[in-house]
Design a protein around this motif. Structure first.
Motif, PDB file in Angstrom:
ATOM      1  N   ILE A   1      31.583 -21.394  21.927  1.00  0.00           N
ATOM      2  CA  ILE A   1      30.341 -21.593  21.179  1.00  0.00           C
ATOM      3  C   ILE A   1      30.025 -23.067  20.993  1.00  0.00           C
ATOM      4  O   ILE A   1      28.858 -23.487  21.052  1.00  0.00           O
ATOM      5  N   ASN A   2      31.047 -23.877  20.835  1.00  0.00           N
ATOM      6  CA  ASN A   2      30.844 -25.282  20.466  1.00  0.00           C
ATOM      7  C   ASN A   2      30.851 -26.253  21.638  1.00  0.00           C
ATOM      8  O   ASN A   2      30.553 -27.441  21.440  1.00  0.00           O
TER       9      ASN A   2
ATOM     10  N   ASN B   1      30.889 -29.251  30.735  1.00  0.00           N
ATOM     11  CA  ASN B   1      31.993 -30.153  30.421  1.00  0.00           C
ATOM     12  C   ASN B   1      33.276 -29.588  31.031  1.00  0.00           C
ATOM     13  O   ASN B   1      33.659 -28.456  30.733  1.00  0.00           O
ATOM     14  N   PRO B   2      33.982 -30.355  31.888  1.00  0.00           N
ATOM     15  CA  PRO B   2      35.217 -29.845  32.513  1.00  0.00           C
ATOM     16  C   PRO B   2      36.256 -29.383  31.494  1.00  0.00           C
ATOM     17  O   PRO B   2      37.039 -28.468  31.773  1.00  0.00           O
ATOM     18  N   LEU B   3      36.264 -29.978  30.303  1.00  0.00           N
ATOM     19  CA  LEU B   3      37.218 -29.585  29.270  1.00  0.00           C
ATOM     20  C   LEU B   3      36.965 -28.166  28.761  1.00  0.00           C
ATOM     21  O   LEU B   3      37.848 -27.558  28.151  1.00  0.00           O
ATOM     22  N   PHE B   4      35.772 -27.658  29.003  1.00  0.00           N
ATOM     23  CA  PHE B   4      35.411 -26.312  28.563  1.00  0.00           C
ATOM     24  C   PHE B   4      36.397 -25.274  29.103  1.00  0.00           C
ATOM     25  O   PHE B   4      36.710 -24.286  28.434  1.00  0.00           O
ATOM     26  N   TYR B   5      36.905 -25.497  30.328  1.00  0.00           N
ATOM     27  CA  TYR B   5      37.753 -24.509  30.996  1.00  0.00           C
ATOM     28  C   TYR B   5      39.235 -24.716  30.712  1.00  0.00           C
ATOM     29  O   TYR B   5      40.063 -23.920  31.150  1.00  0.00           O
TER      30      TYR B   5
ATOM     31  N   PHE C   1      23.055 -17.852  13.657  1.00  0.00           N
ATOM     32  CA  PHE C   1      23.106 -19.293  13.434  1.00  0.00           C
ATOM     33  C   PHE C   1      22.765 -20.148  14.647  1.00  0.00           C
ATOM     34  O   PHE C   1      22.606 -21.368  14.520  1.00  0.00           O
ATOM     35  N   ILE C   2      22.674 -19.548  15.824  1.00  0.00           N
ATOM     36  CA  ILE C   2      22.366 -20.350  17.018  1.00  0.00           C
ATOM     37  C   ILE C   2      21.047 -19.912  17.641  1.00  0.00           C
ATOM     38  O   ILE C   2      20.120 -20.714  17.774  1.00  0.00           O
ATOM     39  N   THR C   3      20.947 -18.663  18.042  1.00  0.00           N
ATOM     40  CA  THR C   3      19.698 -18.152  18.601  1.00  0.00           C
ATOM     41  C   THR C   3      19.627 -16.648  18.402  1.00  0.00           C
ATOM     42  O   THR C   3      20.622 -15.943  18.599  1.00  0.00           O
ATOM     43  N   THR C   4      18.487 -16.166  18.013  1.00  0.00           N
ATOM     44  CA  THR C   4      18.307 -14.729  17.801  1.00  0.00           C
ATOM     45  C   THR C   4      18.008 -14.058  19.143  1.00  0.00           C
ATOM     46  O   THR C   4      17.051 -14.427  19.813  1.00  0.00           O
TER      47      THR C   4
END
Length: 257
Positions: A223-224, A229-233, A98-101
């Motif tokens: 994945i999303n 983004n600092p919130l990623f961690y 769904f994102i990249t093969t």
């Protein structure tokens, strides 16, 4: 076809030495030599035509061997390696579809079916089948390969965090043991999953499922969200704080034998 031989040769080398280790308990230096050989062949296939520097290639070889050994260290209770691996592979399959093969889906499906069959015999209160070193190291090698292919396709290093739960447990445990001036190569019961089982009283299957669900939720976040983004961690930091709090609460100043 020539490059495919790199992967299969590397996998054979690393599986062979792990199988021997299951039988004879080889010294760690011998295992590491063979593991580096296998990983270097894997990286030659994945990053053969990539613009990465030799220094980065060297760093990736150390990181990959670290992941493989972390996987081996974490394979200490029924079901944990199987169900954790299944979650990772399913997430990789989702990205692939769904994102990249980044690889043939049939390859991923084959591994999903294989791990599912293993779980049928291993995810039990009294397991009737065990993976051993050859199983945990073998599946780790495959997951490193899949993740490497994904990163090489997307140039997005955030997918390394698919290994976050195992990584946090392993790194924190190593640092804790070093702080106590212990030999990190000796057997112990200081991994976080071992604390949950042997001190807190959770069953093998509860802890294994908890690790898998935690990694699944974290993977959905990974994945999303973008790693820029600092919130990623934030979830990773949250898990680290929980791990530290429980360790302190269980009074781990004393080494568990």
């Amino acid at each position: 076809m020539f490059l495919i031989l790199f992967f299969f040769t590397g996998f054979t080398i690393i599986a062979f030495i792990s199988f021997l280790d299951d039988i004879y308990s080889l010294p760690s230096r011998y295992r590491l030599i063979f593991q580096f050989c296998g990983i270097l062949l894997l990286l030659c296939q994945v990053y053969y035509s990539s613009p990465y520097s030799y220094w980065l290639f060297f760093f990736l070889s150390i990181l990959s061997v670290g992941i493989v050994n972390a996987y081996n260290f974490m394979d200490g209770i029924n079901g944990i390696t199987g169900i954790y691996s299944l979650i990772l592979i399913i997430c990789l399959s989702y990205v692939n579809n769904f994102i990249t093969t980044f690889i043939e889906e049939d390859f991923i499906i084959t591994i999903i079916l294989s791990v599912s069959v293993f779980l049928f015999f291993n995810f039990r209160k009294k397991a009737i089948c065990f993976g051993g070193d050859v199983g945990s190291v073998g599946i780790a090698f495959l997951l490193v390969f899949f993740t490497g292919q994904l990163i090489n396709t997307t140039y997005d290093w955030k997918y390394l965090f698919f290994f976050s739960i195992y990584g946090l447990d392993t790194i924190y445990t190593i640092l804790f043991r070093l702080s106590k001036k212990q030999n990190i190569f000796e057997a112990h019961k200081l991994h976080f999953f071992q604390i949950l089982v042997y001190q807190t009283g959770f069953s093998h299957l509860q802890v294994a499922a908890g690790y898998a669900i935690s990694q699944l939720l974290l993977n959905i976040w990974i994945i999303n969200y973008s790693a820029s983004n600092p919130l990623f961690y934030l979830p990773i930091l949250f898990l680290l704080v929980i791990m530290h709090f429980i360790r302190k609460k269980q009074g781990l100043a004393i080494t568990i034998k």
